[in-house]
Design a protein around this motif. Structure first.
Motif, PDB file in Angstrom:
ATOM      1  N   GLU A 136       0.829  -1.209   0.000  1.00  0.00           N
ATOM      2  CA  GLU A 136       0.000   0.000   0.000  1.00  0.00           C
ATOM      3  C   GLU A 136       0.860   1.253   0.000  1.00  0.00           C
ATOM      4  N   LEU A 137       1.999   1.188   0.690  1.00  0.00           N
ATOM      5  CA  LEU A 137       2.902   2.343   0.722  1.00  0.00           C
ATOM      6  C   LEU A 137       3.495   2.593  -0.659  1.00  0.00           C
ATOM      7  N   LYS A 138       3.903   1.536  -1.349  1.00  0.00           N
ATOM      8  CA  LYS A 138       4.519   1.660  -2.670  1.00  0.00           C
ATOM      9  C   LYS A 138       3.540   2.195  -3.702  1.00  0.00           C
ATOM     10  N   GLU A 139       2.254   1.923  -3.528  1.00  0.00           N
ATOM     11  CA  GLU A 139       1.239   2.384  -4.486  1.00  0.00           C
ATOM     12  C   GLU A 139       1.117   3.898  -4.520  1.00  0.00           C
ATOM     13  N   ASN A 140       1.678   4.589  -3.542  1.00  0.00           N
ATOM     14  CA  ASN A 140       1.622   6.047  -3.511  1.00  0.00           C
ATOM     15  C   ASN A 140       2.626   6.699  -4.458  1.00  0.00           C
ATOM     16  N   VAL A 141       3.617   5.935  -4.945  1.00  0.00           N
ATOM     17  CA  VAL A 141       4.615   6.491  -5.849  1.00  0.00           C
ATOM     18  C   VAL A 141       3.939   6.940  -7.142  1.00  0.00           C
ATOM     19  N   GLY A 142       4.188   8.178  -7.546  1.00  0.00           N
ATOM     20  CA  GLY A 142       3.577   8.751  -8.737  1.00  0.00           C
ATOM     21  C   GLY A 142       2.376   9.622  -8.435  1.00  0.00           C
ATOM     22  N   ARG A 143       1.827   9.529  -7.221  1.00  0.00           N
ATOM     23  CA  ARG A 143       0.672  10.352  -6.843  1.00  0.00           C
ATOM     24  C   ARG A 143       1.072  11.804  -6.654  1.00  0.00           C
ATOM     25  N   ARG A 144       0.142  12.690  -6.902  1.00  0.00           N
ATOM     26  CA  ARG A 144       0.306  14.108  -6.584  1.00  0.00           C
ATOM     27  C   ARG A 144      -0.570  14.409  -5.373  1.00  0.00           C
ATOM     28  N   ILE A 145       0.033  14.900  -4.314  1.00  0.00           N
ATOM     29  CA  ILE A 145      -0.697  15.166  -3.085  1.00  0.00           C
ATOM     30  C   ILE A 145      -0.307  16.540  -2.543  1.00  0.00           C
ATOM     31  N   HIS A 146      -1.127  17.059  -1.663  1.00  0.00           N
ATOM     32  CA  HIS A 146      -0.832  18.326  -1.010  1.00  0.00           C
ATOM     33  C   HIS A 146      -0.219  18.052   0.361  1.00  0.00           C
ATOM     34  N   VAL A 147       0.846  18.749   0.650  1.00  0.00           N
ATOM     35  CA  VAL A 147       1.562  18.557   1.904  1.00  0.00           C
ATOM     36  C   VAL A 147       1.863  19.911   2.531  1.00  0.00           C
ATOM     37  N   LEU A 148       2.221  19.854   3.791  1.00  0.00           N
ATOM     38  CA  LEU A 148       2.644  21.031   4.538  1.00  0.00           C
ATOM     39  C   LEU A 148       4.044  20.773   5.055  1.00  0.00           C
ATOM     40  N   ILE A 149       4.915  21.764   4.956  1.00  0.00           N
ATOM     41  CA  ILE A 149       6.270  21.608   5.485  1.00  0.00           C
ATOM     42  C   ILE A 149       6.192  21.673   7.006  1.00  0.00           C
ATOM     43  N   TRP A 167      -4.128  18.463   4.842  1.00  0.00           N
ATOM     44  CA  TRP A 167      -5.548  18.155   4.651  1.00  0.00           C
ATOM     45  C   TRP A 167      -6.391  18.857   5.701  1.00  0.00           C
ATOM     46  N   GLU A 168      -5.934  18.842   6.946  1.00  0.00           N
ATOM     47  CA  GLU A 168      -6.683  19.498   8.023  1.00  0.00           C
ATOM     48  C   GLU A 168      -6.795  21.002   7.777  1.00  0.00           C
ATOM     49  N   MET A 169      -5.719  21.611   7.283  1.00  0.00           N
ATOM     50  CA  MET A 169      -5.743  23.049   7.053  1.00  0.00           C
ATOM     51  C   MET A 169      -6.762  23.415   5.979  1.00  0.00           C
ATOM     52  N   VAL A 170      -6.884  22.583   4.943  1.00  0.00           N
ATOM     53  CA  VAL A 170      -7.795  22.880   3.838  1.00  0.00           C
ATOM     54  C   VAL A 170      -9.234  22.498   4.172  1.00  0.00           C
ATOM     55  N   ASN A 171      -9.426  21.313   4.787  1.00  0.00           N
ATOM     56  CA  ASN A 171     -10.766  20.754   4.936  1.00  0.00           C
ATOM     57  C   ASN A 171     -11.413  20.965   6.296  1.00  0.00           C
ATOM     58  N   LEU A 172     -10.624  21.286   7.303  1.00  0.00           N
ATOM     59  CA  LEU A 172     -11.191  21.393   8.639  1.00  0.00           C
ATOM     60  C   LEU A 172     -11.270  22.828   9.135  1.00  0.00           C
ATOM     61  N   ARG A 193     -17.689   9.660   9.552  1.00  0.00           N
ATOM     62  CA  ARG A 193     -16.413   9.535   8.832  1.00  0.00           C
ATOM     63  C   ARG A 193     -16.403  10.536   7.688  1.00  0.00           C
ATOM     64  N   ILE A 194     -15.298  11.263   7.558  1.00  0.00           N
ATOM     65  CA  ILE A 194     -15.209  12.340   6.579  1.00  0.00           C
ATOM     66  C   ILE A 194     -14.707  11.794   5.254  1.00  0.00           C
ATOM     67  N   GLY A 195     -15.525  11.912   4.219  1.00  0.00           N
ATOM     68  CA  GLY A 195     -15.137  11.476   2.883  1.00  0.00           C
ATOM     69  C   GLY A 195     -14.711  10.020   2.871  1.00  0.00           C
ATOM     70  N   GLU A 196     -13.579   9.760   2.159  1.00  0.00           N
ATOM     71  CA  GLU A 196     -13.014   8.410   2.089  1.00  0.00           C
ATOM     72  C   GLU A 196     -11.784   8.286   2.965  1.00  0.00           C
ATOM     73  N   THR A 197     -11.618   9.204   3.905  1.00  0.00           N
ATOM     74  CA  THR A 197     -10.440   9.199   4.769  1.00  0.00           C
ATOM     75  C   THR A 197     -10.693   8.359   6.014  1.00  0.00           C
ATOM     76  N   ASN A 198      -9.652   8.265   6.846  1.00  0.00           N
ATOM     77  CA  ASN A 198      -9.781   7.578   8.126  1.00  0.00           C
ATOM     78  C   ASN A 198     -10.149   8.536   9.252  1.00  0.00           C
ATOM     79  N   ARG A 199     -10.376   9.803   8.910  1.00  0.00           N
ATOM     80  CA  ARG A 199     -10.709  10.802   9.922  1.00  0.00           C
ATOM     81  C   ARG A 199     -12.212  10.838  10.161  1.00  0.00           C
TER      82      ARG A 199
END
Length: 319
Positions: A136-149, A167-172, A193-199
């Motif tokens: 599951e971790l390897k399947e993330n290679v190639g994805r475009r995601i939003h991150v915070l430094i 995600w919290e900054m944008v959605n919460l 449960r919010i969307g398809e996330t685990n939150r």
């Protein structure tokens, strides 16, 4: 200047910096990005006459590393580019807004990407969705995601990211409208449960409707899809949700759920309009100049001499 010091290319940086003009020009040509144009003839398997790394007369920005045994200055363009890249990353950290990255590698601890050419690490614990195995971790290679430094340590070459915080900054933010699924029902409310996330967040009984609620189980079913509004929580680390603020009239949710959800976008917009202070606070204000100052120019002898300005008559003329 050694050949390896001319361009910031080492290990896997070539993949990040190499641009194929026929295929990925749009993704590559973003503001502030530097790179190398792909030259098919040079990359082919056929042997041919060599070409210089840079032509005579090319102007290079470089840092003086020291001197050779013969007394000549030892220069590095790569070192200067990395110094400026760390400066730009510190600016991004100060602005504190999510940025989009492309995952390029993975290891047992998390995912790897590049920001301004610098290697950045996204730990598994900072991913939005939990990963249960290396597949599951390897399947993330190639994805475009939003991150915070999250953390910067130039001395240790550490650049740590967080998808969860981005995600919290944008959605919460208070006033955000979310799709959710009812996971559990309690006497005092429901877990959504919010969307398809685990939150997940709590829809308290007082936030279900503006009318009296006698039983939560009469209003919801497990796995039912709902729309909820993020509202201010009295607990800093908890997500508080509301449907009552989406009602156009008190008690509407009890008589017509579909109408509440169909009007959700409009009611959420009205809710946000009543929060000017909160919206203004979410935008970055004036940044402290002391934190973002680039003190290194004093080191470079020609820094003040090289200055580019835009003139009306000659749009791109260097001054």
């Amino acid at each position: 200047m050694l050949t390896k010091e001319v361009l910031p290319l080492y290990n896997r940086e070539m993949e990040y910096l190499l641009c194929d003009l026929k295929n990925d020009t749009e993704d590559f040509m973003v503001s502030g990005k530097m790179g190398v144009v792909k030259y098919d003839d040079a990359l082919s398997s056929e042997t041919g006459p060599g070409r210089p790394v840079v032509e005579t007369g090319t102007v290079l920005f470089a840092e003086v590393l020291g001197r050779t045994l013969s007394g000549r200055p030892l220069l590095s363009t790569r070192r200067l580019f990395r110094r400026i890249a760390w400066h730009r990353v510190r600016q991004m950290k100060q602005v504190n807004e999510p940025i989009e990255v492309k995952i390029t590698e993975w290891n047992t601890g998390g995912l790897l990407t590049r920001i301004e050419g610098l290697r950045a690490f996204l730990p598994k614990a900072e991913l939005l969705n939990r990963v249960n195995n290396f597949t599951e971790l390897k399947e993330n290679v190639g994805r475009r995601i939003h991150v915070l430094i999250e953390r910067i340590d130039e001395a240790k070459n550490d650049l740590i990211l967080s998808e969860r915080e981005a995600w919290e900054m944008v959605n919460l933010r208070e006033g955000a409208l979310l799709d959710g699924t009812v996971k559990k029902i309690f006497p005092y409310g429901a877990q959504i449960r919010i969307g398809e996330t685990n939150r997940s967040g709590l829809l308290h009984i007082s936030n279900i409707t503006r009318s009296r609620v006698t039983s939560v189980t009469d209003l919801f079913a497990v796995d039912e899809k709902v729309k909820v509004l993020v509202v201010k929580s009295i607990f800093p680390d908890k997500i508080s949700l509301s449907i009552a603020d989406l009602e156009s009239e008190p008690g509407l949710f009890l008589t017509n759920k579909e109408k509440v959800f169909s009007e959700a976008e409009q009611m959420a917009k009205k809710y946000r309009q009543r929060l000017p202070a909160a919206i203004a606070a979410s935008k970055p204000g004036m940044l402290p100049s002391s934190d973002l100052s680039f003190n290194e120019p004093a080191i470079y002898a020609n820094w003040e001499w090289i200055k580019f300005e835009r003139e009306p008559e000659r749009a791109n003329s260097p001054v």
